[in-house]
Design a protein around this motif. Sequence first.
Motif, mmCIF file in Angstrom:
data_model
loop_
_atom_site.group_PDB
_atom_site.id
_atom_site.type_symbol
_atom_site.label_atom_id
_atom_site.label_comp_id
_atom_site.label_asym_id
_atom_site.label_seq_id
_atom_site.Cartn_x
_atom_site.Cartn_y
_atom_site.Cartn_z
ATOM 1 N N SER A 1 1.212 -1.144 -0.188
ATOM 2 C CA SER A 1 -0.410 -0.321 -0.324
ATOM 3 C C SER A 1 0.971 1.113 -0.208
ATOM 4 C CB SER A 1 -1.473 0.306 1.187
ATOM 5 O OG SER A 1 -0.110 0.318 2.605
ATOM 6 N N LEU A 2 2.255 1.322 0.238
ATOM 7 C CA LEU A 2 2.976 1.943 0.125
ATOM 8 C C LEU A 2 3.497 2.391 -0.963
ATOM 9 C CD1 LEU A 2 5.510 1.195 3.636
ATOM 10 C CD2 LEU A 2 3.144 2.330 3.387
ATOM 11 N N ASN A 3 3.857 3.500 -0.774
ATOM 12 C CA ASN A 3 4.723 4.707 -2.845
ATOM 13 C C ASN A 3 5.819 3.867 -2.918
ATOM 14 O OD1 ASN A 3 5.440 6.904 -1.289
ATOM 15 N ND2 ASN A 3 3.153 7.478 -1.619
ATOM 16 N N LEU A 4 5.894 5.240 -3.411
ATOM 17 C CA LEU A 4 7.618 4.693 -3.776
ATOM 18 C C LEU A 4 8.368 5.194 -2.255
ATOM 19 C CD1 LEU A 4 8.912 4.504 -7.394
ATOM 20 C CD2 LEU A 4 9.171 2.825 -5.545
ATOM 21 N N LEU A 5 8.471 6.573 -1.711
ATOM 22 C CA LEU A 5 9.190 7.384 -1.504
ATOM 23 C C LEU A 5 8.295 7.101 0.191
ATOM 24 C CD1 LEU A 5 10.670 9.662 -0.058
ATOM 25 C CD2 LEU A 5 8.164 11.119 0.049
ATOM 26 N N GLU A 6 7.283 6.481 0.509
ATOM 27 C CA GLU A 6 7.299 6.527 1.722
ATOM 28 C C GLU A 6 7.943 4.762 2.342
ATOM 29 O OE1 GLU A 6 2.806 7.259 2.102
ATOM 30 O OE2 GLU A 6 2.723 5.515 1.033
ATOM 31 N N LYS A 7 7.957 3.589 1.119
ATOM 32 C CA LYS A 7 9.101 2.451 1.014
ATOM 33 C C LYS A 7 9.858 2.549 1.370
ATOM 34 C CE LYS A 7 6.441 0.019 -2.454
ATOM 35 N NZ LYS A 7 5.835 -0.648 -3.404
ATOM 36 N N SER A 8 10.627 3.746 1.043
ATOM 37 C CA SER A 8 12.072 3.884 1.091
ATOM 38 C C SER A 8 12.642 4.801 2.247
ATOM 39 C CB SER A 8 12.176 5.577 -0.459
ATOM 40 O OG SER A 8 13.738 5.685 0.339
ATOM 41 N N ILE A 9 11.184 5.520 2.602
ATOM 42 C CA ILE A 9 11.694 5.932 4.491
ATOM 43 C C ILE A 9 11.725 4.997 5.023
ATOM 44 C CG2 ILE A 9 10.562 7.667 6.535
ATOM 45 C CD1 ILE A 9 9.757 9.643 3.662
ATOM 46 N N VAL A 10 10.441 4.078 5.197
ATOM 47 C CA VAL A 10 10.289 2.846 5.616
ATOM 48 C C VAL A 10 11.747 2.533 5.827
ATOM 49 C CG1 VAL A 10 8.924 0.451 6.263
ATOM 50 C CG2 VAL A 10 7.716 2.710 5.884
ATOM 51 N N LYS A 11 12.190 2.286 4.579
ATOM 52 C CA LYS A 11 13.252 1.246 5.016
ATOM 53 C C LYS A 11 14.632 1.683 5.230
ATOM 54 C CE LYS A 11 12.189 -1.429 0.765
ATOM 55 N NZ LYS A 11 12.747 -2.477 -0.959
ATOM 56 N N SER A 12 14.932 2.783 5.059
ATOM 57 C CA SER A 12 16.065 3.165 5.932
ATOM 58 C C SER A 12 15.929 4.240 7.381
ATOM 59 C CB SER A 12 16.410 5.091 4.957
ATOM 60 O OG SER A 12 15.369 5.781 4.892
ATOM 61 N N ILE A 13 14.980 4.463 7.683
ATOM 62 C CA ILE A 13 14.609 4.609 8.935
ATOM 63 C C ILE A 13 13.990 3.531 10.185
ATOM 64 C CG2 ILE A 13 13.311 6.462 10.407
ATOM 65 C CD1 ILE A 13 12.715 8.435 8.834
ATOM 66 N N LEU A 14 12.837 2.755 9.755
ATOM 67 C CA LEU A 14 12.643 2.443 10.590
ATOM 68 C C LEU A 14 12.992 0.505 9.763
ATOM 69 C CD1 LEU A 14 8.868 1.787 9.887
ATOM 70 C CD2 LEU A 14 9.541 3.001 11.217
ATOM 71 N N ARG A 15 14.143 0.345 9.080
ATOM 72 C CA ARG A 15 14.927 -0.894 8.590
ATOM 73 C C ARG A 15 13.763 -1.805 8.202
ATOM 74 N NH1 ARG A 15 18.398 2.532 8.584
ATOM 75 N NH2 ARG A 15 20.101 3.607 9.973
ATOM 76 N N LEU A 16 12.500 -1.524 7.840
ATOM 77 C CA LEU A 16 11.684 -2.496 7.790
ATOM 78 C C LEU A 16 11.973 -2.699 5.874
ATOM 79 C CD1 LEU A 16 8.880 -1.728 10.130
ATOM 80 C CD2 LEU A 16 10.332 -3.533 10.073
ATOM 81 N N LYS A 17 11.844 -4.170 6.063
ATOM 82 C CA LYS A 17 11.848 -4.624 4.393
ATOM 83 C C LYS A 17 10.810 -5.764 4.368
ATOM 84 C CE LYS A 17 16.943 -4.579 3.982
ATOM 85 N NZ LYS A 17 18.338 -5.460 3.946
ATOM 86 N N GLU A 18 9.899 -6.135 4.572
ATOM 87 C CA GLU A 18 8.708 -6.599 4.300
ATOM 88 C C GLU A 18 7.178 -6.159 5.586
ATOM 89 O OE1 GLU A 18 9.274 -10.641 8.012
ATOM 90 O OE2 GLU A 18 10.526 -10.636 5.961
ATOM 91 N N ASP A 19 6.106 -6.437 5.517
ATOM 92 C CA ASP A 19 4.762 -6.556 6.127
ATOM 93 C C ASP A 19 5.530 -6.566 7.943
ATOM 94 O OD1 ASP A 19 4.284 -5.517 3.604
ATOM 95 O OD2 ASP A 19 2.269 -6.787 4.640
#
Length: 159
Positions: free
Chosen positions: A123-141
Amino acid sequence: MRNLILFETKHGAVEHAGALLADMLEGETRTARVSRGNIPPLDQFDTIILGGSIYFGKIQKALSIFMARHQEELLKKRLGLFICGAHPDQNEREKELRESFPEKLREHAVAKDILGFQIHFQSLNLLEKSIVKSILRLKEDKEAIDREAIQAFAEKFRS
């Protein structure tokens, strides 16, 4: 006891937390999404709970506008305030909670808390995915709705 949970959500976490909360409150509880405009008259309710999610450190604009327009009426109700936010730093999450709601509403609220978060990558757009990966260090739901916090929040409204 008549309760109304008014919320705004982008990806569904707040709606999910609000539904869990609605099941735990005493009396009749309705939920409504602010941006859909189907808000029943506030004078029909004893308790109003406002919830929103945090994006880039801020709560949704539709909820902020609603609070500004209805602040005096909200101050006459038993009031609850919550956010869903995933910032990894607890102090930042608490700051987001404080800054999401006007001071008068925060001071008046029976309960205010952070009820967790959920991340659904599809459900995330590209910017949101990038932020989640960099700040939260998440790669999956990740499902991190805090059911214990929701229960404790509901308990504050028991008569």
